[in-house]
Enzyme design. Sequence first.
Site, short mmCIF file in Angstrom:
data_model
loop_
_atom_site.label_atom_id
_atom_site.label_comp_id
_atom_site.label_asym_id
_atom_site.label_seq_id
_atom_site.Cartn_x
_atom_site.Cartn_y
_atom_site.Cartn_z
N GLU A 178 -107.39 0.52 -20.24
CA GLU A 178 -108.45 1.52 -20.10
C GLU A 178 -109.82 0.84 -20.08
OE1 GLU A 178 -110.67 5.02 -19.78
OE2 GLU A 178 -108.52 4.75 -19.44
N GLY A 194 -102.32 -2.04 -26.12
CA GLY A 194 -102.38 -2.51 -24.74
C GLY A 194 -102.97 -1.48 -23.80
N VAL A 195 -102.64 -0.22 -24.01
CA VAL A 195 -103.16 0.82 -23.12
C VAL A 195 -104.68 0.91 -23.21
CG1 VAL A 195 -101.03 2.16 -23.04
CG2 VAL A 195 -102.72 2.66 -24.80
N ILE A 197 -103.99 -4.41 -34.36
CA ILE A 197 -103.84 -4.95 -33.00
C ILE A 197 -104.34 -3.89 -32.03
CG2 ILE A 197 -102.21 -5.77 -31.25
CD1 ILE A 197 -100.36 -6.61 -33.61
N HIS A 253 -102.50 1.38 -35.86
CA HIS A 253 -101.91 0.38 -34.95
C HIS A 253 -102.38 -1.01 -35.35
CE1 HIS A 253 -100.92 -1.53 -31.02
NE2 HIS A 253 -100.05 -0.54 -30.92
#
Length: 153
Positions: free
Chosen positions: A68, A63-64, A60, A54
Amino acid sequence: MTEALKTADIQLIQRILPHRYPFLLVDRVIDIDGTSSAVGIKNVTMNEPHFQGHFPGTPIMPGVTIVEAMAQTSAVMVGVALDLADKDMLIYFMAIDKCKFRRKVIPGDVLRMSLKTLRGKPGGKVWKFQGVAEVEGEMAAEAEFTAMMDLPA
């Protein structure tokens, strides 16, 4: 823990959270104000496994994982305030609302996550939090989330 405790280092974090590498996503929690608010610090480094895919050549932080990390910060805040170290607490997401991503988070960034409690009380299992994650004062993400904190009987 005493009420005066305002920070949690990585050793205390690991006594509160069940998460371990590669999914322990908060390095330090500071400015703990009981169960009301706290600030989590995540040092983003290239050796984290999600950067392999990723994205190759343009790492990067997903987002998850930012959301978290905010959730883990809130769990540490509650764990410190309610003296839950070494109590084998498990935490489960119930909802994520009003989630927005504003900027990329990349290796070398320091993610500063400001969390505040919207709903929850000592002895309660269901808590709701609001979090904002920033890098160098610029908002990277924001969300509200609900979690259930489960302690073994």
